[in-house]
Motif scaffolding. Structure first.
Motif, PDB file in Angstrom:
ATOM      1  N   ALA A  64       0.831  -1.203   0.000  1.00 14.62           N
ATOM      2  CA  ALA A  64       0.000   0.000   0.000  1.00 14.62           C
ATOM      3  C   ALA A  64       0.864   1.250   0.000  1.00 14.62           C
ATOM      4  O   ALA A  64       1.953   1.292   0.570  1.00 14.62           O
ATOM      5  CB  ALA A  64      -0.913  -0.008   1.221  1.00 14.62           C
ATOM      6  N   HIS A  65       0.360   2.283  -0.667  1.00 12.37           N
ATOM      7  CA  HIS A  65       1.033   3.571  -0.636  1.00 12.37           C
ATOM      8  C   HIS A  65       0.821   4.272   0.717  1.00 12.37           C
ATOM      9  O   HIS A  65       1.665   5.051   1.146  1.00 12.37           O
ATOM     10  CB  HIS A  65       0.505   4.461  -1.762  1.00 12.37           C
ATOM     11  CG  HIS A  65       0.837   3.946  -3.123  1.00 12.37           C
ATOM     12  ND1 HIS A  65       2.106   3.981  -3.642  1.00 12.37           N
ATOM     13  CD2 HIS A  65       0.060   3.364  -4.077  1.00 12.37           C
ATOM     14  CE1 HIS A  65       2.110   3.466  -4.860  1.00 12.37           C
ATOM     15  NE2 HIS A  65       0.872   3.079  -5.154  1.00 12.37           N
ATOM     16  N   ASP A  66      -0.305   3.961   1.342  1.00  9.06           N
ATOM     17  CA  ASP A  66      -0.614   4.541   2.641  1.00  9.06           C
ATOM     18  C   ASP A  66      -1.082   3.412   3.552  1.00  9.06           C
ATOM     19  O   ASP A  66      -2.188   2.892   3.422  1.00  9.06           O
ATOM     20  CB  ASP A  66      -1.710   5.599   2.516  1.00  9.06           C
ATOM     21  CG  ASP A  66      -1.978   6.302   3.849  1.00  9.06           C
ATOM     22  OD1 ASP A  66      -1.273   6.000   4.829  1.00  9.06           O
ATOM     23  OD2 ASP A  66      -2.909   7.125   3.890  1.00  9.06           O
ATOM     24  N   SER A  67      -0.205   2.985   4.444  1.00  9.25           N
ATOM     25  CA  SER A  67      -0.530   1.867   5.331  1.00  9.25           C
ATOM     26  C   SER A  67      -1.363   2.283   6.540  1.00  9.25           C
ATOM     27  O   SER A  67      -1.705   1.440   7.368  1.00  9.25           O
ATOM     28  CB  SER A  67       0.770   1.202   5.817  1.00  9.25           C
ATOM     29  OG  SER A  67       1.574   2.157   6.508  1.00  9.25           O
ATOM     30  N   GLU A  68      -1.699   3.578   6.643  1.00 10.35           N
ATOM     31  CA  GLU A  68      -2.468   4.064   7.786  1.00 10.35           C
ATOM     32  C   GLU A  68      -3.957   4.200   7.493  1.00 10.35           C
ATOM     33  O   GLU A  68      -4.698   4.806   8.274  1.00 10.35           O
ATOM     34  CB  GLU A  68      -1.907   5.420   8.240  1.00 10.35           C
ATOM     35  CG  GLU A  68      -0.441   5.392   8.627  1.00 10.35           C
ATOM     36  CD  GLU A  68      -0.158   4.436   9.780  1.00 10.35           C
ATOM     37  OE1 GLU A  68      -1.063   4.301  10.655  1.00 10.35           O
ATOM     38  OE2 GLU A  68       0.911   3.815   9.800  1.00 10.35           O
ATOM     39  N   VAL A  69      -4.398   3.670   6.386  1.00 12.47           N
ATOM     40  CA  VAL A  69      -5.817   3.737   6.040  1.00 12.47           C
ATOM     41  C   VAL A  69      -6.615   2.957   7.071  1.00 12.47           C
ATOM     42  O   VAL A  69      -6.224   1.852   7.469  1.00 12.47           O
ATOM     43  CB  VAL A  69      -6.060   3.162   4.635  1.00 12.47           C
ATOM     44  CG1 VAL A  69      -7.549   3.186   4.290  1.00 12.47           C
ATOM     45  CG2 VAL A  69      -5.260   3.937   3.605  1.00 12.47           C
ATOM     46  N   TRP A 108      -7.202   6.181  -4.923  1.00 10.89           N
ATOM     47  CA  TRP A 108      -7.083   7.510  -4.314  1.00 10.89           C
ATOM     48  C   TRP A 108      -6.565   7.432  -2.886  1.00 10.89           C
ATOM     49  O   TRP A 108      -5.687   8.215  -2.497  1.00 10.89           O
ATOM     50  CB  TRP A 108      -8.447   8.198  -4.349  1.00 10.89           C
ATOM     51  CG  TRP A 108      -8.412   9.580  -3.808  1.00 10.89           C
ATOM     52  CD1 TRP A 108      -8.751   9.990  -2.552  1.00 10.89           C
ATOM     53  CD2 TRP A 108      -7.940  10.725  -4.484  1.00 10.89           C
ATOM     54  NE1 TRP A 108      -8.546  11.342  -2.402  1.00 10.89           N
ATOM     55  CE2 TRP A 108      -8.047  11.826  -3.606  1.00 10.89           C
ATOM     56  CE3 TRP A 108      -7.446  10.959  -5.773  1.00 10.89           C
ATOM     57  CZ2 TRP A 108      -7.672  13.109  -3.955  1.00 10.89           C
ATOM     58  CZ3 TRP A 108      -7.092  12.239  -6.126  1.00 10.89           C
ATOM     59  CH2 TRP A 108      -7.195  13.306  -5.222  1.00 10.89           C
ATOM     60  N   VAL A 109      -7.053   6.465  -2.076  1.00  7.69           N
ATOM     61  CA  VAL A 109      -6.605   6.366  -0.683  1.00  7.69           C
ATOM     62  C   VAL A 109      -5.269   5.658  -0.572  1.00  7.69           C
ATOM     63  O   VAL A 109      -4.605   5.728   0.474  1.00  7.69           O
ATOM     64  CB  VAL A 109      -7.656   5.661   0.188  1.00  7.69           C
ATOM     65  CG1 VAL A 109      -8.974   6.416   0.169  1.00  7.69           C
ATOM     66  CG2 VAL A 109      -7.865   4.221  -0.271  1.00  7.69           C
ATOM     67  N   GLY A 110      -4.853   4.926  -1.629  1.00  8.04           N
ATOM     68  CA  GLY A 110      -3.529   4.313  -1.642  1.00  8.04           C
ATOM     69  C   GLY A 110      -3.436   2.937  -1.036  1.00  8.04           C
ATOM     70  O   GLY A 110      -2.326   2.470  -0.761  1.00  8.04           O
ATOM     71  N   THR A 111      -4.565   2.244  -0.828  1.00  7.67           N
ATOM     72  CA  THR A 111      -4.474   0.875  -0.286  1.00  7.67           C
ATOM     73  C   THR A 111      -3.937  -0.100  -1.329  1.00  7.67           C
ATOM     74  O   THR A 111      -3.183  -1.016  -1.019  1.00  7.67           O
ATOM     75  CB  THR A 111      -5.857   0.414   0.190  1.00  7.67           C
ATOM     76  OG1 THR A 111      -6.813   0.634  -0.839  1.00  7.67           O
ATOM     77  CG2 THR A 111      -6.267   1.190   1.438  1.00  7.67           C
TER      78      THR A 111
END
Length: 442
Positions: A64-69, A108-111
């Protein structure tokens, strides 16, 4: 390894592992065809288990680009990727559109859930497999939009490294669906063509059988009708002569026997085509040739013996023609004289005129009339004459682009006119009329 060896190894008849894999694929295809809904639910279940493992185990964080989703959003995205799968076969474009909406949020959210990418490939394959080219265009636009959102929202060192790999994987799924669809359509077209060929073969066989039945019926009508008419005339004449001239009665009986044997020989030869015997086993009358113009003399002799005076006139030099045309002319003369014996009355006379021009064979058979033939046109006499026999004459002539005209004559009696074009016959040297023809004229 040679080409033949390679084909043998990779064909269904190759080594056991290849045959086993081929049978497994065939069973899967059969299961998919018999139970499509169960198959779709099975695929959905497999993807659901994969999504559960991916989300529950936290494996999605590694790519993931953003692991804090938030985990709730990740779970919702995973469910959104799995839910459209049962409609991948029945509504592939709608399912792909719903999945793309979820994919846009995912990008968009990067998951960047792997289960979503795999589900997208499955549904995209069904779009290419089941829908026309317009649906492919719409799907391509959605794929490009999703890849562009992901590459733009989470840029790295090279924008193209994120954009093009996603496009290529989806393009492979599209091409695979197109290939499978093309092969399926091609196979279906071959099956349909084979079915059409079988139908055409059956129709051709039926038409050939009907044509053969018509030909045999026409020949039998001509043979049986003519000989029975001759026999009837001979029998009537013999019964009359038995009271005054027993010697003439004996001659009539001998002629009846000869005519009967000839009729049996011709019928035996005709019906021989219906046998299952090998042609080489046939012998005797079955191998006799069909009658031609050279046999008109014998035909007219039999009619004279039956009590009908006949005059034969031949004009022109006979050109080389096909046996079929000569048989047609012979049968027309035979049928016309048979009708005269039946309908013209006891005191009628007949005339047969055969005229051969370079490109036309003309035969005219007329009688002096009497009995039914003397009735005016449109009455019972015409109905009697214009029956199966005249219809058979016209059918024979039509085979060679010829015509037959038949009807009452203005001065009384009946006339039959046959015209057969000779164009198209193989060229051969012409010769004089057969001596038997000359001897038959009177």
């Amino acid at each position: 390894m040679s080409t033949e060896r390679g084909v043998q190894e990779w064909s269904p008849g190759g080594p056991y592992p290849i045959r086993l894999a081929h049978r497994a694929v065939q069973r899967l295809r059969a299961m998919d065809a018999r139970h499509p809904v169960a198959w779709d639910l099975l695929v959905t279940l497999i993807f659901g288990v994969g999504a559960t493992v991916d989300v529950g185990g936290g494996n999605w964080r590694h790519i993931a680009h953003d692991s804090e989703v938030p985990i709730a959003l990740v779970t919702a995205l995973a469910v959104g990727f799995v839910l459209p799968l049962p409609w991948a076969r029945r509504r592939p474009l709608a399912a792909f559109g719903a999945l793309t909406m979820v994919g846009l949020v995912d990008a968009w959210v990067g998951t960047w859930l792997e289960i979503g990418q795999l589900a997208q490939l499955v549904i995209l394959f069904n779009v290419a497999l089941r829908l026309p080219s317009r649906a492919l265009t719409v799907s391509g636009v959605l794929v490009v939009a999703q890849a562009a959102v992901g590459a733009t929202r989470w840029p790295e060192d090279d924008w193209g490294q994120q954009f093009f790999p996603s496009i290529m994987s989806n393009l492979v799924a599209l091409l695979l669906g197109i290939v499978v669809r093309s092969r399926r359509d091609y196979t279906a077209s071959l099956v349909e063509r084979a079915r059409q060929l079988e139908v055409e073969r059956d129709q051709q066989a039926q038409l050939a059988a009907a044509a053969e039945r018509t030909r045999i019926a026409r020949e039998m009508h001509d043979i049986v009708g003519h000989h029975l008419s001759v026999i009837t005339g001979l029998a009537d004449g013999g019964a009359y002569a038995a009271q005054k001239t027993p010697q003439r009665a004996a001659q009539a009986l001998a002629a009846i026997g000869s005519t009967s044997r000839q009729a049996l020989d011709e019928l035996r030869r005709l019906l021989g085509v219906l046998r299952d015997d090998h042609p080489g086993a046939r012998s005797g009358p079955e191998l006799d040739p069909q009658p031609t113009l050279a046999d008109l003399g014998r035909l007219i002799d039999r009619v004279r013996e039956a009590g009908l005076p006949v005059r034969l006139t031949e004009r022109g030099t006979p050109a080389a023609t096909s046996p079929g045309r000569e048989l047609t002319a012979y049968r027309v003369v035979q049928e016309a004289l048979t009708n005269t014996l039946k309908h013209a009355g006891p005191r009628a006379t007949a005339t047969v005129e055969v005229t051969c021009a370079p490109h036309l064979l003309s035969v005219a058979v007329t009688d002096s009339g009497g009995g039914a033939a003397r009735q005016p046109a449109g009455t019972q006499g015409r109905e009697v004459r214009d029956g199966r026999g005249l219809r058979g004459m016209r059918e024979r002539a039509a085979l060679y682009d010829g015509t037959v005209a038949a009807g009452p004559r203005p001065g009384g009696g009946w006339g039959v006119q046959l015209e057969l074009p000779l164009a198209g016959d193989p060229a051969a040297p012409a010769g004089p009329w057969d001596t038997q023809h000359q001897g038959a004229a009177s």
